[in-house]
Motif scaffolding. Structure first.
Motif, PDB file in Angstrom:
ATOM      1  N   VAL A 153       0.850  -1.194   0.000  1.00 20.97           N
ATOM      2  CA  VAL A 153       0.000   0.000   0.000  1.00 20.97           C
ATOM      3  C   VAL A 153       0.882   1.240   0.000  1.00 20.97           C
ATOM      4  CG1 VAL A 153      -1.868   1.241   1.120  1.00 20.97           C
ATOM      5  CG2 VAL A 153      -1.755  -1.258   1.292  1.00 20.97           C
ATOM      6  N   SER A 154       0.670   2.132  -0.965  1.00 19.27           N
ATOM      7  CA  SER A 154       1.488   3.341  -1.047  1.00 19.27           C
ATOM      8  C   SER A 154       0.606   4.562  -1.268  1.00 19.27           C
ATOM      9  CB  SER A 154       2.503   3.232  -2.194  1.00 19.27           C
ATOM     10  OG  SER A 154       1.861   2.998  -3.435  1.00 19.27           O
ATOM     11  N   VAL A 155       1.067   5.692  -0.770  1.00 17.85           N
ATOM     12  CA  VAL A 155       0.391   6.972  -0.976  1.00 17.85           C
ATOM     13  C   VAL A 155       1.165   7.721  -2.050  1.00 17.85           C
ATOM     14  CG1 VAL A 155      -0.435   9.088   0.105  1.00 17.85           C
ATOM     15  CG2 VAL A 155      -0.325   6.959   1.434  1.00 17.85           C
ATOM     16  N   VAL A 156       0.472   8.078  -3.120  1.00 24.94           N
ATOM     17  CA  VAL A 156       1.113   8.625  -4.313  1.00 24.94           C
ATOM     18  C   VAL A 156       0.641  10.055  -4.541  1.00 24.94           C
ATOM     19  CG1 VAL A 156       1.432   8.281  -6.795  1.00 24.94           C
ATOM     20  CG2 VAL A 156       1.170   6.300  -5.285  1.00 24.94           C
ATOM     21  N   ALA A 157       1.544  10.908  -4.995  1.00 23.46           N
ATOM     22  CA  ALA A 157       1.165  12.285  -5.310  1.00 23.46           C
ATOM     23  C   ALA A 157       0.189  12.303  -6.480  1.00 23.46           C
ATOM     24  CB  ALA A 157       2.407  13.095  -5.663  1.00 23.46           C
ATOM     25  N   PRO A 158      -0.815  13.166  -6.435  1.00 22.15           N
ATOM     26  CA  PRO A 158      -1.801  13.218  -7.534  1.00 22.15           C
ATOM     27  C   PRO A 158      -1.174  13.710  -8.830  1.00 22.15           C
ATOM     28  CG  PRO A 158      -2.136  15.034  -6.005  1.00 22.15           C
ATOM     29  CD  PRO A 158      -1.112  14.139  -5.377  1.00 22.15           C
ATOM     30  N   GLU A 159      -1.667  13.185  -9.946  1.00 18.79           N
ATOM     31  CA  GLU A 159      -1.166  13.592 -11.245  1.00 18.79           C
ATOM     32  C   GLU A 159      -1.543  15.044 -11.532  1.00 18.79           C
ATOM     33  OE1 GLU A 159      -0.772   9.363 -11.102  1.00 18.79           O
ATOM     34  OE2 GLU A 159      -2.319  10.745 -10.451  1.00 18.79           O
ATOM     35  N   ALA A 160      -0.618  15.750 -12.151  1.00 19.57           N
ATOM     36  CA  ALA A 160      -0.827  17.177 -12.417  1.00 19.57           C
ATOM     37  C   ALA A 160      -1.965  17.419 -13.406  1.00 19.57           C
ATOM     38  CB  ALA A 160       0.467  17.799 -12.950  1.00 19.57           C
ATOM     39  N   ASP A 161      -2.206  16.451 -14.296  1.00 23.55           N
ATOM     40  CA  ASP A 161      -3.254  16.669 -15.296  1.00 23.55           C
ATOM     41  C   ASP A 161      -4.649  16.316 -14.776  1.00 23.55           C
ATOM     42  OD1 ASP A 161      -3.242  13.915 -15.242  1.00 23.55           O
ATOM     43  OD2 ASP A 161      -2.674  13.643 -17.346  1.00 23.55           O
ATOM     44  N   GLY A 162      -4.739  15.847 -13.523  1.00 17.72           N
ATOM     45  CA  GLY A 162      -6.038  15.555 -12.938  1.00 17.72           C
ATOM     46  C   GLY A 162      -6.734  14.370 -13.557  1.00 17.72           C
ATOM     47  N   LYS A 163      -5.985  13.436 -14.138  1.00 17.57           N
ATOM     48  CA  LYS A 163      -6.571  12.247 -14.752  1.00 17.57           C
ATOM     49  C   LYS A 163      -6.007  10.993 -14.090  1.00 17.57           C
ATOM     50  CE  LYS A 163      -7.017  14.400 -19.330  1.00 17.57           C
ATOM     51  NZ  LYS A 163      -6.627  14.291 -20.768  1.00 17.57           N
ATOM     52  N   LEU A 164      -6.818   9.922 -14.081  1.00 20.80           N
ATOM     53  CA  LEU A 164      -6.357   8.657 -13.518  1.00 20.80           C
ATOM     54  C   LEU A 164      -7.119   7.523 -14.179  1.00 20.80           C
ATOM     55  CD1 LEU A 164      -4.338   7.700 -11.328  1.00 20.80           C
ATOM     56  CD2 LEU A 164      -6.288   7.491  -9.777  1.00 20.80           C
ATOM     57  N   GLU A 165      -6.402   6.555 -14.743  1.00 15.79           N
ATOM     58  CA  GLU A 165      -7.057   5.417 -15.395  1.00 15.79           C
ATOM     59  C   GLU A 165      -6.933   4.179 -14.496  1.00 15.79           C
ATOM     60  OE1 GLU A 165      -5.532   2.627 -16.817  1.00 15.79           O
ATOM     61  OE2 GLU A 165      -3.503   3.173 -16.250  1.00 15.79           O
ATOM     62  N   PRO A 166      -7.823   3.190 -14.665  1.00 14.39           N
ATOM     63  CA  PRO A 166      -7.943   2.118 -13.678  1.00 14.39           C
ATOM     64  C   PRO A 166      -7.060   0.898 -13.879  1.00 14.39           C
ATOM     65  CG  PRO A 166      -9.737   1.952 -15.255  1.00 14.39           C
ATOM     66  CD  PRO A 166      -8.945   3.175 -15.628  1.00 14.39           C
ATOM     67  N   GLU A 167      -6.339   0.795 -14.999  1.00 15.30           N
ATOM     68  CA  GLU A 167      -5.688  -0.475 -15.326  1.00 15.30           C
ATOM     69  C   GLU A 167      -4.188  -0.529 -15.052  1.00 15.30           C
ATOM     70  OE1 GLU A 167      -7.770  -2.420 -18.988  1.00 15.30           O
ATOM     71  OE2 GLU A 167      -7.690  -0.256 -19.397  1.00 15.30           O
ATOM     72  N   ALA A 168      -3.612   0.536 -14.532  1.00 17.99           N
ATOM     73  CA  ALA A 168      -2.156   0.610 -14.398  1.00 17.99           C
ATOM     74  C   ALA A 168      -1.572  -0.426 -13.439  1.00 17.99           C
ATOM     75  CB  ALA A 168      -1.743   2.016 -13.952  1.00 17.99           C
ATOM     76  N   LEU A 169      -2.362  -0.895 -12.468  1.00 18.58           N
ATOM     77  CA  LEU A 169      -1.844  -1.862 -11.488  1.00 18.58           C
ATOM     78  C   LEU A 169      -2.276  -3.289 -11.792  1.00 18.58           C
ATOM     79  CD1 LEU A 169      -2.245   0.118  -8.135  1.00 18.58           C
ATOM     80  CD2 LEU A 169      -0.273  -0.016  -9.669  1.00 18.58           C
ATOM     81  N   ASN A 170      -2.818  -3.523 -12.986  1.00 14.70           N
ATOM     82  CA  ASN A 170      -3.249  -4.876 -13.337  1.00 14.70           C
ATOM     83  C   ASN A 170      -2.099  -5.874 -13.244  1.00 14.70           C
ATOM     84  OD1 ASN A 170      -5.742  -3.806 -13.797  1.00 14.70           O
ATOM     85  ND2 ASN A 170      -5.842  -4.351 -15.963  1.00 14.70           N
ATOM     86  N   ASP A 171      -2.431  -7.063 -12.752  1.00 13.10           N
ATOM     87  CA  ASP A 171      -1.472  -8.163 -12.577  1.00 13.10           C
ATOM     88  C   ASP A 171      -0.428  -7.856 -11.507  1.00 13.10           C
ATOM     89  OD1 ASP A 171      -2.724  -9.709 -14.634  1.00 13.10           O
ATOM     90  OD2 ASP A 171      -1.671  -8.481 -16.115  1.00 13.10           O
ATOM     91  N   THR A 172      -0.768  -6.952 -10.581  1.00 16.13           N
ATOM     92  CA  THR A 172       0.051  -6.722  -9.396  1.00 16.13           C
ATOM     93  C   THR A 172      -0.852  -6.834  -8.170  1.00 16.13           C
ATOM     94  OG1 THR A 172      -0.271  -4.335  -8.969  1.00 16.13           O
ATOM     95  CG2 THR A 172       1.231  -4.941 -10.757  1.00 16.13           C
ATOM     96  N   ASP A 173      -0.249  -6.871  -6.997  1.00 18.95           N
ATOM     97  CA  ASP A 173      -1.000  -6.903  -5.740  1.00 18.95           C
ATOM     98  C   ASP A 173      -0.898  -5.567  -5.003  1.00 18.95           C
ATOM     99  OD1 ASP A 173      -1.603  -9.544  -6.294  1.00 18.95           O
ATOM    100  OD2 ASP A 173       0.087 -10.325  -5.143  1.00 18.95           O
ATOM    101  N   ARG A 174      -0.559  -4.518  -5.729  1.00 20.47           N
ATOM    102  CA  ARG A 174      -0.355  -3.204  -5.123  1.00 20.47           C
ATOM    103  C   ARG A 174      -1.669  -2.432  -5.001  1.00 20.47           C
ATOM    104  NH1 ARG A 174       3.226  -1.075  -9.437  1.00 20.47           N
ATOM    105  NH2 ARG A 174       2.875   0.938  -8.406  1.00 20.47           N
ATOM    106  N   LEU A 175      -1.658  -1.473  -4.085  1.00 21.41           N
ATOM    107  CA  LEU A 175      -2.782  -0.567  -3.860  1.00 21.41           C
ATOM    108  C   LEU A 175      -2.216   0.837  -3.716  1.00 21.41           C
ATOM    109  CD1 LEU A 175      -5.735   0.153  -3.034  1.00 21.41           C
ATOM    110  CD2 LEU A 175      -5.152  -0.576  -0.711  1.00 21.41           C
TER     111      LEU A 175
END
Length: 303
Positions: free
Chosen positions: A241-263
């Motif tokens: 589990v990690s806390v990540v800085a928000p993207e500057a463009d204000g966009k976020l897609e749902p598939e970037a962590l596919n096939d990992t156990d990360r949050l």
């Protein structure tokens, strides 16, 4: 060697757990073939031979399997239940090791562990640190919005999307009584029932869970940085589990962590408007299902 029986291994979660466990040293998987998978006597006999049973079954079937195991008395195996049946049941430990400090040790010692739901994993991860820190009152009116890949919807939904194309996007559970609400409420530390609005998109896996907040309605009128700091402190040292800085463009897609156990957790904000949106991103088949199950299995068996 630790022995494991996956009761219901042919489903999406069961297959994912089996695939992950094949590469885990110190584990032997036991199975039943053909019609014996539905034979209570055969299942009970195999349960008596193994260290751990993983239940990947509908709720009623999971309850029946727990009874079979408990009837074995001293020979009863430990149980990890991936269904919804026991997530708020007494004497069951909720299988989110990072939920509060020391909870991983509780999972490791438990005889019976309930694997979390995918949506609640993201929502609880965002909310529990804030309720524990006093930044979010337990009776605060909370709304949770979420979108998942269609693989989280079961066999019928998977077939509909992969055979017929399925809708590009749809809201569901608009009766506002989704089965994940009780665990979300209990383990996030909420006393007021949250409004939960799930949705599914035409992509196989991936998930975003978002929670909007009016900062001026919270005690002490915190800034977004205060919310982020509470999350960072809560998950310090976590591998998954990690806390990540928000993207500057204000966009976020749902598939970037596919096939990992990360949050991943983020806090987006407009300090002028005093608005914030908490967002969790995970793979609904990873940290939201099979990956979380294997994490709990490792803890329970000391692997």
């Amino acid at each position: 060697m630790a022995t494991i029986f996956i009761d219901g291994e042919a489903g999406t979660t069961g297959l994912g757990i089996r695939e992950r466990l094949v590469s885990v040293p110190g584990v032997v998987l036991k199975s039943l073939s053909g019609d014996r998978r539905k034979d209570p006597a055969a299942r009970r006999d195999l349960m008596a031979e193994v260290d751990l049973v993983v239940l990947c079954l509908p709720d009623d079937a999971a309850k029946e399997s727990v009874k079979l195991a408990c009837d074995l008395g001293d020979r009863a195996p430990r149980i990890l239940d991936a269904s919804t049946a026991h997530r708020v049941a007494p004497n069951w430990v909720y299988g989110f090791p990072e939920m509060v400090p020391g909870h991983a040790e509780a999972v490791a010692k438990a005889r019976q562990v309930a694997n979390p739901g995918c949506y609640p994993t993201g929502a609880i991860a965002l909310l529990r640190p804030l309720t524990d820190a006093g930044l979010l009152p337990p009776d605060h009116p909370v709304t949770v919005n979420a979108v998942s890949g269609y693989s989280g919807g079961g066999k019928a939904m998977i077939e509909a999307h992969e055979r017929d194309g399925g809708p590009a996007f749809e809201l569901y559970a608009l009766g506002l009584a989704h089965k994940h609400v009780p665990e979300l409420m209990k383990y996030a530390g909420l006393k007021r029932r949250p409004i939960f609005v799930p949705s599914v998109g035409h992509f196989r896996q991936g998930m975003l869970v978002s929670i909007p907040l009016h900062l001026d309605t919270l005690p002490g009128r915190p800034r977004a940085a205060d919310l982020s700091a509470a999350l960072v402190e809560h998950y310090a040292g976590s591998d998954l589990v990690s806390v990540v800085a928000p993207e500057a463009d204000g966009k976020l897609e749902p598939e970037a962590l596919n096939d990992t156990d990360r949050l991943e957790l983020r806090v987006y904000a407009n300090e002028v408007a005093r608005h914030a949106v908490l967002v969790a991103r995970l793979d609904n088949l990873g940290k939201g299902a099979s990956g979380a199950a294997v994490q709990n299995i490792r803890l329970m068996l000391g692997l």
